[in-house]
Scaffold this motif. Structure first.
Motif, PDB file in Angstrom:
ATOM      1  N   ILE A   4       0.834  -1.204   0.000  1.00 40.91           N
ATOM      2  CA  ILE A   4       0.000   0.000   0.000  1.00 40.91           C
ATOM      3  C   ILE A   4       0.868   1.253   0.000  1.00 40.91           C
ATOM      4  O   ILE A   4       0.698   2.140  -0.824  1.00 40.91           O
ATOM      5  CB  ILE A   4      -0.943  -0.008   1.224  1.00 40.91           C
ATOM      6  CG1 ILE A   4      -1.955  -1.151   1.080  1.00 40.91           C
ATOM      7  CG2 ILE A   4      -1.671   1.324   1.360  1.00 40.91           C
ATOM      8  CD1 ILE A   4      -2.912  -1.278   2.240  1.00 40.91           C
ATOM      9  N   CYS A   5       1.826   1.315   0.919  1.00 37.77           N
ATOM     10  CA  CYS A   5       2.722   2.465   0.950  1.00 37.77           C
ATOM     11  C   CYS A   5       3.923   2.153   1.837  1.00 37.77           C
ATOM     12  O   CYS A   5       3.908   1.201   2.604  1.00 37.77           O
ATOM     13  CB  CYS A   5       2.002   3.724   1.449  1.00 37.77           C
ATOM     14  SG  CYS A   5       1.360   3.583   3.131  1.00 37.77           S
ATOM     15  N   GLU A   6       4.943   2.975   1.719  1.00 40.77           N
ATOM     16  CA  GLU A   6       6.132   2.887   2.564  1.00 40.77           C
ATOM     17  C   GLU A   6       6.048   3.986   3.613  1.00 40.77           C
ATOM     18  O   GLU A   6       5.706   5.124   3.314  1.00 40.77           O
ATOM     19  CB  GLU A   6       7.393   3.067   1.728  1.00 40.77           C
ATOM     20  CG  GLU A   6       8.681   2.673   2.421  1.00 40.77           C
ATOM     21  CD  GLU A   6       8.857   1.163   2.535  1.00 40.77           C
ATOM     22  OE1 GLU A   6       9.704   0.732   3.347  1.00 40.77           O
ATOM     23  OE2 GLU A   6       8.159   0.426   1.820  1.00 40.77           O
ATOM     24  N   GLU A   7       6.347   3.633   4.856  1.00 37.86           N
ATOM     25  CA  GLU A   7       6.219   4.605   5.944  1.00 37.86           C
ATOM     26  C   GLU A   7       7.514   4.713   6.741  1.00 37.86           C
ATOM     27  O   GLU A   7       8.102   3.691   7.107  1.00 37.86           O
ATOM     28  CB  GLU A   7       5.115   4.181   6.919  1.00 37.86           C
ATOM     29  CG  GLU A   7       3.734   4.131   6.327  1.00 37.86           C
ATOM     30  CD  GLU A   7       2.707   3.726   7.372  1.00 37.86           C
ATOM     31  OE1 GLU A   7       1.524   3.946   7.129  1.00 37.86           O
ATOM     32  OE2 GLU A   7       3.091   3.194   8.423  1.00 37.86           O
ATOM     33  N   ARG A   8       7.917   5.938   7.016  1.00 42.57           N
ATOM     34  CA  ARG A   8       9.035   6.136   7.945  1.00 42.57           C
ATOM     35  C   ARG A   8       8.532   6.014   9.380  1.00 42.57           C
ATOM     36  O   ARG A   8       7.399   6.338   9.685  1.00 42.57           O
ATOM     37  CB  ARG A   8       9.652   7.523   7.754  1.00 42.57           C
ATOM     38  CG  ARG A   8      10.468   7.691   6.513  1.00 42.57           C
ATOM     39  CD  ARG A   8      11.312   8.948   6.594  1.00 42.57           C
ATOM     40  NE  ARG A   8      10.519  10.132   6.920  1.00 42.57           N
ATOM     41  CZ  ARG A   8      11.037  11.291   7.352  1.00 42.57           C
ATOM     42  NH1 ARG A   8      12.347  11.410   7.497  1.00 42.57           N
ATOM     43  NH2 ARG A   8      10.256  12.327   7.625  1.00 42.57           N
ATOM     44  N   ILE A   9       9.419   5.540  10.248  1.00 38.63           N
ATOM     45  CA  ILE A   9       9.126   5.476  11.677  1.00 38.63           C
ATOM     46  C   ILE A   9       9.803   6.671  12.342  1.00 38.63           C
ATOM     47  O   ILE A   9      10.982   6.953  12.088  1.00 38.63           O
ATOM     48  CB  ILE A   9       9.641   4.167  12.306  1.00 38.63           C
ATOM     49  CG1 ILE A   9       9.179   2.978  11.467  1.00 38.63           C
ATOM     50  CG2 ILE A   9       9.151   4.049  13.740  1.00 38.63           C
ATOM     51  CD1 ILE A   9       7.694   2.899  11.276  1.00 38.63           C
ATOM     52  N   LEU A  10       9.066   7.380  13.158  1.00 35.26           N
ATOM     53  CA  LEU A  10       9.564   8.604  13.782  1.00 35.26           C
ATOM     54  C   LEU A  10       9.552   8.498  15.308  1.00 35.26           C
ATOM     55  O   LEU A  10       8.743   7.777  15.897  1.00 35.26           O
ATOM     56  CB  LEU A  10       8.699   9.795  13.359  1.00 35.26           C
ATOM     57  CG  LEU A  10       8.574  10.063  11.864  1.00 35.26           C
ATOM     58  CD1 LEU A  10       7.580  11.194  11.613  1.00 35.26           C
ATOM     59  CD2 LEU A  10       9.925  10.390  11.245  1.00 35.26           C
ATOM     60  N   MET A  11      10.449   9.247  15.924  1.00 32.00           N
ATOM     61  CA  MET A  11      10.431   9.427  17.371  1.00 32.00           C
ATOM     62  C   MET A  11       9.616  10.691  17.640  1.00 32.00           C
ATOM     63  O   MET A  11       9.880  11.751  17.055  1.00 32.00           O
ATOM     64  CB  MET A  11      11.861   9.572  17.894  1.00 32.00           C
ATOM     65  CG  MET A  11      11.973   9.600  19.393  1.00 32.00           C
ATOM     66  SD  MET A  11      13.683   9.304  19.930  1.00 32.00           S
ATOM     67  CE  MET A  11      14.545  10.607  19.044  1.00 32.00           C
ATOM     68  N   ILE A  12       8.623  10.583  18.523  1.00 31.46           N
ATOM     69  CA  ILE A  12       7.647  11.657  18.718  1.00 31.46           C
ATOM     70  C   ILE A  12       7.885  12.357  20.060  1.00 31.46           C
ATOM     71  O   ILE A  12       8.005  11.703  21.095  1.00 31.46           O
ATOM     72  CB  ILE A  12       6.210  11.100  18.679  1.00 31.46           C
ATOM     73  CG1 ILE A  12       5.988  10.268  17.416  1.00 31.46           C
ATOM     74  CG2 ILE A  12       5.202  12.244  18.773  1.00 31.46           C
ATOM     75  CD1 ILE A  12       6.219  11.013  16.141  1.00 31.46           C
ATOM     76  N   ILE A  13       7.904  13.700  20.006  1.00 34.23           N
ATOM     77  CA  ILE A  13       8.109  14.495  21.215  1.00 34.23           C
ATOM     78  C   ILE A  13       7.327  15.790  21.097  1.00 34.23           C
ATOM     79  O   ILE A  13       7.069  16.290  19.994  1.00 34.23           O
ATOM     80  CB  ILE A  13       9.618  14.789  21.429  1.00 34.23           C
ATOM     81  CG1 ILE A  13       9.838  15.500  22.765  1.00 34.23           C
ATOM     82  CG2 ILE A  13      10.193  15.583  20.267  1.00 34.23           C
ATOM     83  CD1 ILE A  13      11.313  15.651  23.128  1.00 34.23           C
ATOM     84  N   ASN A  14       6.935  16.338  22.214  1.00 29.70           N
ATOM     85  CA  ASN A  14       6.256  17.631  22.242  1.00 29.70           C
ATOM     86  C   ASN A  14       7.170  18.704  21.650  1.00 29.70           C
ATOM     87  O   ASN A  14       8.350  18.788  21.977  1.00 29.70           O
ATOM     88  CB  ASN A  14       5.888  17.977  23.688  1.00 29.70           C
ATOM     89  CG  ASN A  14       5.273  19.345  23.828  1.00 29.70           C
ATOM     90  OD1 ASN A  14       5.984  20.337  23.874  1.00 29.70           O
ATOM     91  ND2 ASN A  14       3.951  19.384  23.904  1.00 29.70           N
ATOM     92  N   LYS A  15       6.630  19.536  20.743  1.00 28.40           N
ATOM     93  CA  LYS A  15       7.447  20.533  20.049  1.00 28.40           C
ATOM     94  C   LYS A  15       8.069  21.539  21.007  1.00 28.40           C
ATOM     95  O   LYS A  15       9.246  21.895  20.875  1.00 28.40           O
ATOM     96  CB  LYS A  15       6.606  21.268  19.000  1.00 28.40           C
ATOM     97  CG  LYS A  15       6.470  20.534  17.681  1.00 28.40           C
ATOM     98  CD  LYS A  15       5.783  21.398  16.640  1.00 28.40           C
ATOM     99  CE  LYS A  15       5.720  20.681  15.298  1.00 28.40           C
ATOM    100  NZ  LYS A  15       5.051  21.504  14.269  1.00 28.40           N
ATOM    101  N   ASP A  16       7.298  22.008  21.968  1.00 25.49           N
ATOM    102  CA  ASP A  16       7.834  22.979  22.926  1.00 25.49           C
ATOM    103  C   ASP A  16       8.955  22.356  23.756  1.00 25.49           C
ATOM    104  O   ASP A  16       9.964  23.003  24.050  1.00 25.49           O
ATOM    105  CB  ASP A  16       6.720  23.494  23.853  1.00 25.49           C
ATOM    106  CG  ASP A  16       5.698  24.336  23.112  1.00 25.49           C
ATOM    107  OD1 ASP A  16       6.048  24.865  22.029  1.00 25.49           O
ATOM    108  OD2 ASP A  16       4.560  24.455  23.599  1.00 25.49           O
TER     109      ASP A  16
END
Length: 304
Positions: free
Chosen positions: A161-173
């Motif tokens: 269906i698609c290729e997805e990157r895996i990201l590390m998620i954090i609050n922007k502030d």
């Protein structure tokens, strides 16, 4: 399952006529007569009588294999007739990982129902490995999940269906605050005092997140949660860091509060639709797969 197959498999499982007869709710003489007639009809001895009970002969093993093949073919025939019959309602059993259902199903199901209004839909949420196993056992017609560096079972057909990157998620502030103190872009080692919010290792995102954590030799506290929505909400509140696919993150609609940092070597996985080879030529299955691909492609385009 016809009577011959049911009786024969019960004897195989119990290893004795008495045990099988009790399981089937019939008398031992009746079951013994059935077995004698079956062996006479096939012109082959199916069981060897031993002190430990009944043991399959080579002919018995071959007959058991044919019984299982017949059962699979019979089930496939029933499903196929159900699909093409105008008098029956086809129930399409669909598997998906829990995090996916949050942002794909609300668009996918209505669109598919427009295309196939008479088809009944049954949604089952499981981990990717559980979905693959259920497909192999023909407990699902189609499933949507991710794969990375692995092959599916030979009996399964897959459609990327698609290729997805895996990201590390954090609050922007929170990220801005850390980077201002550092005077540079932050790396994963700079988050060693921040809790890492992990999904269970039975999920692919949990496995990849923990792999990244170990590779970076982190010593931060690990907080385990059961679903991606909770993990993302905690990260958004500034409590800690978690992991998510790029498309899932963009689907939350709160990107302004979250930052996604790519992992080592832009780690990614492939999102697929999969079905058993026995169901691959069902038009209803192919229609669902194509609808899923269209919905996912639209999601990707809208993000760019």
């Amino acid at each position: 399952m016809n009577k011959n197959t049911l009786y024969f498999k019960s004897i195989c499982e119990e290893g004795s006529l008495l045990g099988a007869a009790n399981k089937l709710g019939m008398t031992q003489p009746s079951l013994s007569k059935f077995l004698s007639q079956l062996e006479q009809e096939l012109q082959a001895r199916l069981f060897q009588r031993t002190k430990k009970g009944l043991v399959l002969t080579e002919a018995g093993k071959a007959y058991l294999d044919y019984c299982e093949q017949f059962e699979q073919l019979y089930n496939k025939m029933r499903l196929h007739l159900s699909e093409v019959s105008e008098q029956s309602v086809f129930r399409l059993k669909i598997g998906i990982t829990p995090a996916r259902g949050f942002y794909i199903i609300p668009e996918l199901f209505p669109r598919f129902k427009q295309l196939r209004p008479t088809v009944q839909l049954e949604l089952i949420e499981r981990t990717a490995s559980e979905l693959e196993w259920m497909l192999m056992k023909r407990e699902l017609h189609v499933a949507l999940f991710t794969v990375r560096d692995q092959q599916l079972h030979d009996s399964l057909m897959s459609y990327p269906i698609c290729e997805e990157r895996i990201l590390m998620i954090i609050n922007k502030d929170k990220l801005d605050e850390i980077e201002q103190e550092l005077g540079r872009k932050a790396d994963i080692q700079d988050f060693n005092k921040i809790p890492f919010i992990m999904l269970p290792d039975t999920t692919r995102i949990g496995q990849l997140g923990y792999l990244q954590y170990k590779r970076a030799n982190m010593s931060s506290d690990i907080i385990y949660v059961q679903n991606l929505e909770t993990a993302v909400q905690l990260a958004m509140s500034g409590f800690g860091i978690t992991f998510s696919s790029e498309i899932a993150l963009n689907s939350w609609g709160k990107q302004e509060k979250l930052a996604g940092l790519p992992l080592d070597n832009n780690m990614s996985w492939t999102y697929i639709a999969a079905t058993h080879e026995d169901y691959n030529d069902f038009s209803v299955v192919q229609d669902f797969i194509q609808t899923a691909i269209e919905v996912s492609n639209n999601t990707v385009k809208s993000e760019h």
